[in-house]
Design an enzyme around this catalytic site. Structure first.
Site, PDB file in Angstrom:
ATOM      1  N   ASP A  21      43.563 -21.830  58.785  1.00  0.00           N
ATOM      2  CA  ASP A  21      42.632 -22.175  59.985  1.00  0.00           C
ATOM      3  C   ASP A  21      43.059 -21.159  61.157  1.00  0.00           C
ATOM      4  O   ASP A  21      42.405 -20.825  61.814  1.00  0.00           O
ATOM      5  CB  ASP A  21      42.609 -23.410  60.066  1.00  0.00           C
ATOM      6  CG  ASP A  21      42.365 -24.336  58.929  1.00  0.00           C
ATOM      7  OD1 ASP A  21      41.331 -23.934  58.475  1.00  0.00           O
ATOM      8  OD2 ASP A  21      43.266 -25.059  58.494  1.00  0.00           O
TER       9      ASP A  21
ATOM     10  N   GLN B 128      43.143 -20.424  41.215  1.00  0.00           N
ATOM     11  CA  GLN B 128      43.086 -18.951  41.779  1.00  0.00           C
ATOM     12  C   GLN B 128      43.930 -18.584  42.951  1.00  0.00           C
ATOM     13  O   GLN B 128      44.137 -17.736  43.213  1.00  0.00           O
ATOM     14  CB  GLN B 128      41.505 -18.910  42.058  1.00  0.00           C
ATOM     15  CG  GLN B 128      40.936 -20.064  42.609  1.00  0.00           C
ATOM     16  CD  GLN B 128      39.564 -19.330  43.507  1.00  0.00           C
ATOM     17  OE1 GLN B 128      39.277 -17.964  43.467  1.00  0.00           O
ATOM     18  NE2 GLN B 128      38.894 -20.082  44.576  1.00  0.00           N
TER      19      GLN B 128
ATOM     20  N   HIS C 191      43.489 -30.523  58.264  1.00  0.00           N
ATOM     21  CA  HIS C 191      42.725 -29.490  57.515  1.00  0.00           C
ATOM     22  C   HIS C 191      41.341 -29.975  57.088  1.00  0.00           C
ATOM     23  O   HIS C 191      41.542 -30.302  55.878  1.00  0.00           O
ATOM     24  CB  HIS C 191      43.712 -29.138  56.793  1.00  0.00           C
ATOM     25  CG  HIS C 191      43.119 -27.815  55.730  1.00  0.00           C
ATOM     26  ND1 HIS C 191      42.719 -26.677  56.237  1.00  0.00           N
ATOM     27  CD2 HIS C 191      42.686 -27.814  54.458  1.00  0.00           C
ATOM     28  CE1 HIS C 191      42.227 -25.979  55.342  1.00  0.00           C
ATOM     29  NE2 HIS C 191      42.191 -26.555  54.167  1.00  0.00           N
TER      30      HIS C 191
ATOM     31  N   ASN D  42      44.381 -38.135  44.044  1.00  0.00           N
ATOM     32  CA  ASN D  42      45.280 -37.181  44.559  1.00  0.00           C
ATOM     33  C   ASN D  42      46.650 -38.035  44.526  1.00  0.00           C
ATOM     34  O   ASN D  42      47.738 -37.427  44.460  1.00  0.00           O
ATOM     35  CB  ASN D  42      44.967 -36.492  45.851  1.00  0.00           C
ATOM     36  CG  ASN D  42      44.131 -35.231  45.534  1.00  0.00           C
ATOM     37  OD1 ASN D  42      44.670 -34.397  44.758  1.00  0.00           O
ATOM     38  ND2 ASN D  42      42.810 -35.091  45.788  1.00  0.00           N
TER      39      ASN D  42
ATOM     40  N   ALA E 298      49.613 -23.536  39.313  1.00  0.00           N
ATOM     41  CA  ALA E 298      49.970 -22.239  39.167  1.00  0.00           C
ATOM     42  C   ALA E 298      48.951 -21.089  38.460  1.00  0.00           C
ATOM     43  O   ALA E 298      48.877 -20.211  38.450  1.00  0.00           O
ATOM     44  CB  ALA E 298      51.268 -22.052  38.247  1.00  0.00           C
ATOM     45  N   ALA E 299      48.286 -21.842  37.646  1.00  0.00           N
ATOM     46  CA  ALA E 299      47.045 -21.298  36.940  1.00  0.00           C
ATOM     47  C   ALA E 299      45.617 -20.955  37.545  1.00  0.00           C
ATOM     48  O   ALA E 299      44.910 -20.648  37.121  1.00  0.00           O
ATOM     49  CB  ALA E 299      46.748 -21.869  35.460  1.00  0.00           C
TER      50      ALA E 299
ATOM     51  N   ARG F  75      35.641 -40.741  49.231  1.00  0.00           N
ATOM     52  CA  ARG F  75      36.760 -40.213  49.457  1.00  0.00           C
ATOM     53  C   ARG F  75      37.820 -41.166  48.896  1.00  0.00           C
ATOM     54  O   ARG F  75      38.927 -40.903  48.674  1.00  0.00           O
ATOM     55  CB  ARG F  75      36.684 -40.803  51.199  1.00  0.00           C
ATOM     56  CG  ARG F  75      37.958 -39.942  51.569  1.00  0.00           C
ATOM     57  CD  ARG F  75      38.156 -39.990  52.953  1.00  0.00           C
ATOM     58  NE  ARG F  75      38.063 -41.359  53.705  1.00  0.00           N
ATOM     59  CZ  ARG F  75      37.879 -41.585  55.070  1.00  0.00           C
ATOM     60  NH1 ARG F  75      38.256 -40.695  55.694  1.00  0.00           N
ATOM     61  NH2 ARG F  75      37.992 -43.100  55.267  1.00  0.00           N
TER      62      ARG F  75
END
Ligand code: NDP
Length: 327
Positions: free
Chosen positions: A159, A15, A187, A105, A12-13, A98
């Protein structure tokens, strides 16, 4: 009046978060009749900046903003949430492979999937924005077995809008005249923006432009737009990414207009030869809060090759996270 709907924004902080929160709180995402209870999830180092954004939100005195929660605890952030925007992610650093990116993640989207599973509202809808978005959606949904997979989607709407903008400029028509654009696949740079089914003035866009422009200019311009913006602005796209997220959720909740579709990465049901289960972008309509993949489009050899290449990248990402024990 309507009870507040809990909306959680992660990262949330950051950009995109900064460009997103004010629009959510002003009612642009869920509409002018829906009060919002905002939850901001950040990592500990992001909490102070999140407090600052919360002060600014308070200073807007948005009539629809019921409350603001700021936390670094995913369980709290997702408790009772109806809309979760997963924006915070681990960006690819210099020299990062990768596998490293996917495992970093995984460390974010696995616990978030578990926290969503434990506490989200029955009607929860989850949009993944943080990259690699398609595969992060796959990880989060696989750790949320009690939430239908179809309640997760990943964002390719930016996109999609980029493609609309390029076509409108090329044909000298307003963006509102451009219909049935599709983004297929991942994406990423392999995404395939499809003009063969797109229409302007009731005619195929592909018939109104040169194949040379379509292949040599349009496809690379859309796929590399993010890099062009970083080059020009000195910072990555944020307001346009936030706008796309707002519109993605707005469409998901309120539906697509009759006779048109949009693009979103949704779990494949095997349509168009895309392996079942991976999150791939498709032409989609929304109705009653559910996405449906548009069926029956004819796919020529050119499109087939492009779709297959992007889907191959997605299956490789899936196999890599599987090998890491993240599925
Ligand atoms: P941004 O807000 O600019 O971007 C956030 C994510 O959105 C990135 O993964 C970025 O991917 C992705 N993204 C998707 N589409 C686009 C697009 N079109 N243009 C730009 N970005 C896009 O990143 P910041 O670094 O400013 O902020 C991230 C915040 O997330 C930080 O405050 C950090 O503390 C927080 N964070 C929170 C977590 C949590 O809540 N648990 C976990 C991890 C981070 P890409 O990098 O590929 O551009």
């Amino acid at each position: 009046s309507q009870a507040p709907v809990k909306v959680t924004v992660t990262g949330a902080a950051g950009q995109i978060g900064y460009a997103l929160l004010f629009r959510i709180a002003s009612g642009q995402m869920l509409g002018p009749d829906t009060p919002v209870a905002l939850s901001m999830l950040e990592i500990p180092q992001g909490l102070k900046a999140a407090e600052g954004t919360a002060m600014e939100l308070q200073d807007c005195a948005f009539p629809l903003l019921d409350s603001i929660q700021i936390t670094d605890d995913a369980t709290q952030a997702f408790d009772g949430t109806s809309v979760a925007l997963l924006v915070g992610a681990r960006p690819r650093g210099p020299g990062m492979e990768r596998g490293d990116l996917l495992s970093a993640n995984g460390g974010i989207f696995k616990p978030q999937g578990q926290a969503l599973n434990a506490g989200a509202a029955d009607d929860v809808r989850v949009l993944v924005v943080g990259n690699p978005a398609n595969t992060n959606a796959l990880i989060a949904s696989s750790f949320a077995p009690d939430i239908p997979t179809t309640r997760f989607s990943a964002m390719t709407r930016l996109d999609h809008f980029r493609a609309v903008g390029q076509v409108a400029e090329k044909l000298g028509v307003p963006v509102s005249d451009v219909h049935k654009i599709t983004i297929w696949g991942n994406h990423s740079a392999t995404q395939y923006p499809d003009l063969f089914h797109a229409e302007v003035g009731g005619r195929s866009v592909a018939d109104q432009v040169e194949q040379e422009w379509l292949e040599g200019t349009f496809i690379p311009t859309v796929a590399k737009r993010g890099a062009a913006i970083i080059d020009a602005r000195g910072a990555s796209s944020a307001a346009s990414a936030a706008n796309a997220a707002i519109m993605h959720v707005n469409t998901w909740v309120h539906g697509t207009p009759e006779g048109d579709w949009t693009s979103a990465a949704v779990p494949s049901d095997g349509s168009y030869g895309v392996p079942e289960g991976i999150f791939s972008s498709f032409p989609v309509t929304a109705s009653g809060g559910e996405w449906s993949i548009v069926q029956g489009l004819e796919i020529d050899d050119f499109s087939r090759g492009r779709i297959d290449a992007s889907v191959k990248e997605l299956t490789e990402e899936r196999d890599a996270v599987k090998a890491l024990g993240l599925l």
